[in-house]
Design an enzyme around this catalytic site. Structure first.
Site, PDB file in Angstrom:
ATOM      1  N   TYR A   1       0.882  -1.170   0.000  1.00  0.00           N
ATOM      2  CA  TYR A   1       0.000   0.000   0.000  1.00  0.00           C
ATOM      3  C   TYR A   1       0.918   1.218   0.000  1.00  0.00           C
ATOM      4  O   TYR A   1       1.535   1.552   1.011  1.00  0.00           O
ATOM      5  CB  TYR A   1      -0.926   0.021   1.223  1.00  0.00           C
ATOM      6  CG  TYR A   1      -1.663   1.335   1.332  1.00  0.00           C
ATOM      7  CD1 TYR A   1      -2.516   1.744   0.308  1.00  0.00           C
ATOM      8  CD2 TYR A   1      -1.467   2.197   2.409  1.00  0.00           C
ATOM      9  CE1 TYR A   1      -3.158   2.977   0.358  1.00  0.00           C
ATOM     10  CE2 TYR A   1      -2.104   3.430   2.469  1.00  0.00           C
ATOM     11  CZ  TYR A   1      -2.949   3.806   1.440  1.00  0.00           C
ATOM     12  OH  TYR A   1      -3.575   5.034   1.476  1.00  0.00           O
TER      13      TYR A   1
ATOM     14  N   ASP B   1      -2.146  -1.504  -3.959  1.00  0.00           N
ATOM     15  CA  ASP B   1      -2.500  -0.145  -4.335  1.00  0.00           C
ATOM     16  C   ASP B   1      -1.192   0.636  -4.388  1.00  0.00           C
ATOM     17  O   ASP B   1      -0.660   1.048  -3.361  1.00  0.00           O
ATOM     18  CB  ASP B   1      -3.453   0.443  -3.280  1.00  0.00           C
ATOM     19  CG  ASP B   1      -3.806   1.894  -3.566  1.00  0.00           C
ATOM     20  OD1 ASP B   1      -3.341   2.422  -4.593  1.00  0.00           O
ATOM     21  OD2 ASP B   1      -4.543   2.492  -2.749  1.00  0.00           O
TER      22      ASP B   1
ATOM     23  N   HIS C   1     -12.357   1.633  -4.346  1.00  0.00           N
ATOM     24  CA  HIS C   1     -11.495   0.961  -5.329  1.00  0.00           C
ATOM     25  C   HIS C   1     -12.210  -0.269  -5.880  1.00  0.00           C
ATOM     26  O   HIS C   1     -13.083  -0.832  -5.218  1.00  0.00           O
ATOM     27  CB  HIS C   1     -10.194   0.473  -4.671  1.00  0.00           C
ATOM     28  CG  HIS C   1      -9.232   1.562  -4.342  1.00  0.00           C
ATOM     29  ND1 HIS C   1      -8.028   1.732  -4.977  1.00  0.00           N
ATOM     30  CD2 HIS C   1      -9.294   2.549  -3.403  1.00  0.00           C
ATOM     31  CE1 HIS C   1      -7.392   2.768  -4.455  1.00  0.00           C
ATOM     32  NE2 HIS C   1      -8.140   3.282  -3.496  1.00  0.00           N
TER      33      HIS C   1
END
Length: 268
Positions: A132, A162, A247
């Site tokens: 992340y 991500d 998302h």
């Protein structure tokens, strides 16, 4: 020779099934945008069961090290997490009970920005890195992390998460040029023989995983990266919508053909 007994027939069917199914692995990655609400956790657990991946990678769990027991999904007993004391960031990897997975090494970040596991899945070596990246300086962060983990990255590595970075102009609706940091990150990926699997399998499809309400733009900042050496094993990659996060998820199907042939020989 005589007729085939019922038991022999069943055994043959089972062997055939093993050959057809083989060590088929699906990996799903999703930024869940916080898991502190019990209702949200329940919905995420239901979604994971519905998608039924072999491996599920989550980002932005916002759980603290004390809260890690909260992330439980029936059928995915192996849960590895990196969490932040301040309930920021947070990443998790869930592995299905249906597969033979053995962890050999785990590296995790105290800030909850990444976790890396090395192990075997169906007797095949696998290195999985779940990232992340922070909202600011994301390309630089990812590049630096790749440099730090360089010794751990090999042909069996899959990197998900991500990355907060569109890697090509096609990865966002605004079609802006990509900046210097993104160019440098792409150069580093190239040097390490890493590829963006979605872009490799969908060279002309502009698929998006995130909508920015502030900018009114769609982008693909969530990625699954793999090695060029394994390009033939990546069977399918798709973007899957999720209604409980800002998302969308990405799902990759991997096929280990070599193992299938071995199983077939045993069954002949």
């Amino acid at each position: 020779m005589g007729r085939e007994t019922k038991e022999t027939k069943e055994n043959r069917k089972t062997r055939h099934k093993m050959v057809v199914v083989g060590p088929h692995v699906s990996i799903i990655t999703l930024n869940v945008d916080g898991l502190n609400s019990p209702i949200k956790r329940h919905r995420v657990a239901g979604w994971i069961k519905e998608q039924d991946p072999t491996i599920c990678c989550l980002q932005e769990t916002h759980l603290s090290p004390k809260d890690k027991h909260r992330l439980r999904v029936k059928g995915w007993r192996t849960i590895l997490q990196a969490n932040n004391e301040q309930k920021k960031a947070g990443v998790a990897i869930l592995i299905s009970d249906k597969v033979d997975f053995k962890a050999k090494q785990i590296k995790k970040d105290k800030e909850g920005q990444y976790i890396m596991i090395k192990g075997t899945l169906h007797q095949e070596d696998i290195t999985l890195i779940n990232i992340y990246a922070p909202n600011t300086g994301a390309p630089k962060f990812v590049k630096q992390l790749l440099i730090e983990l360089k010794e751990d990255i090999n042909n069996n590595t899959i990197i998900v998460g991500d990355l907060n970075t569109p890697l090509t102009p096609m990865d966002r609706t605004s079609r802006q040029k990509i900046n210097k940091e993104i160019i440098e990150l792409n150069e580093k990926l190239d040097q390490m023989d890493l590829i963006d699997i979605y872009r490799t399998l969908h060279p002309k499809t502009a698929g998006y995983t995130f909508f920015s309400s502030g900018h009114g733009t769609f982008s693909r900042i969530d990625h699954i990266l793999g090695t060029k050496a394994n390009i033939n094993k990546y069977k399918r990659v798709e973007i899957i919508s999720s209604i409980f996060s800002d998302h969308n998820a990405i799902k990759l199907e991997v096929n280990y053909r070599k193992k299938q042939r071995k199983v077939q020989k045993c069954g002949d």
